[in-house]
Design an enzyme around this catalytic site. Structure first.
Site, PDB file in Angstrom:
ATOM      1  CD  GLU A  47      -2.835   1.041   2.442  1.00 22.54           C
ATOM      2  OE1 GLU A  47      -3.401   2.083   2.594  1.00 22.54           O
ATOM      3  OE2 GLU A  47      -3.007   0.142   3.219  1.00 22.54           O
ATOM      4  CG  ASP A  58      -3.769   8.781   6.978  1.00 22.45           C
ATOM      5  OD1 ASP A  58      -3.846   7.664   7.235  1.00 22.45           O
ATOM      6  OD2 ASP A  58      -4.061   9.354   5.938  1.00 22.45           O
ATOM      7  CE1 TYR A 173      -8.143  -0.040   6.384  1.00 18.61           C
ATOM      8  CE2 TYR A 173      -6.661   0.112   4.535  1.00 18.61           C
ATOM      9  CZ  TYR A 173      -7.000   0.216   5.969  1.00 18.61           C
ATOM     10  OH  TYR A 173      -5.995   0.901   6.476  1.00 18.61           O
TER      11      TYR A 173
END
Length: 276
Positions: A47, A58, A173
């Site tokens: 990734e 994030d 995911y």
């Protein structure tokens, strides 16, 4: 290599997928390239984060990595260059971009996907693109044979999960916690339960990220999921050895990175043994 082919290969070897993440260009292009080569040695799917000025999904560790990469001159075009290099050198490793939608939008959806395909990218993860607004990018990805990988979380409703599963390809995911990326102490029971729930609804592989930071986490996750995604804990090793946008003591850095990646990959193998 296609993501689907990689999971078939792993199933035959009775292994789960290890998906390591780093930000492209952190702390600079050349050092980043060497770090990614180490990821390719132990990771099954790689990734690649394209640095962005406002990475909303994030935590602080990856935000700082994005900042370092941008300050040292990293651009989306250089990320394509990095992907092309890795794809040519490691054709058996599917490469996935983690990219915020603003970058795709600015470049133009078709132009971005076409360049990604030419660079050897197999999948895109766009954390800030809701499934409800993904139709255009989804169709372009389909046209170029690139998997559009969607995120699901413990808070994802049944209705929304069904919408995601209709469009998803490559793998799902699964976000292990509500919130942003970063290391956590342990894998919660609710995470395991919701992974089982998603598995009942799809034949796609489910890989778990956010908060996976050590071999024990990987083992635990891989007893029920098809793979583990590790980002912040790997990025922290880059941060530890970075000074003035350069890796200091390269030999020691690569040794620590290699030992950590090896232990995480080993976790995907021991998980099968523990389960059996």
């Amino acid at each position: 290599m296609k993501i689907e082919e990689k999971f078939k290969e792993l199933n035959e070897k009775e292994e789960k997928a290890f998906i390591p993440f780093l930000v492209a260009g952190d702390p600079n292009f050349e050092d980043s390239k060497e770090a990614f080569e180490m990821l390719c040695k132990y990771g099954d799917i790689i990734e690649i984060g394209i640095p962005f000025s406002d990475p909303v999904a994030d935590g602080l560790t990856i935000q700082k990595a994005d900042y370092r990469a941008l300050k040292s001159g990293m651009t989306p075009l250089k990320a394509f260059e990095l992907a092309k290099y890795l794809n040519e050198k490691y054709p058996n490793k599917p490469l996935v971009f983690l990219v915020y939608y603003n970058i795709i939008f600015k470049m133009g959806e078709e132009n971005f996907v076409k360049k990604a395909k030419e660079s050897g990218i197999s999948g895109l993860i766009v954390p800030d693109l809701p499934v409800e607004e993904s139709e255009s990018l989804y169709n372009i990805c389909k046209k170029y044979g690139i998997d559009l990988i969607f995120l699901v979380a413990p808070t994802t409703t049944e209705e929304r999960l069904n919408k995601i599963l209709k469009k998803a390809s490559g793998f799902i995911y699964a976000v292990s916690v509500t919130g942003i990326t970063g290391e956590r102490d342990k894998v919660k029971e609710e995470t395991k339960n919701y992974i089982k729930k998603v598995k009942e609804k799809t034949s796609l592989p489910i890989c778990v990220g956010f908060g996976i930071s050590k071999k024990e986490h990987v083992e635990e996750i891989c007893k029920i999921a098809d793979g583990a995604i590790v980002g912040s804990a790997i990025v922290k090793i880059v941060e530890k050895y970075t000074n003035n946008y350069k890796i200091e003591n390269k030999e020691k850095f690569l040794e620590e990175l290699e030992n950590f990646l090896k232990s995480l990959k080993d976790g995907t193998k021991t998980a099968i043994k523990i389960k059996n």
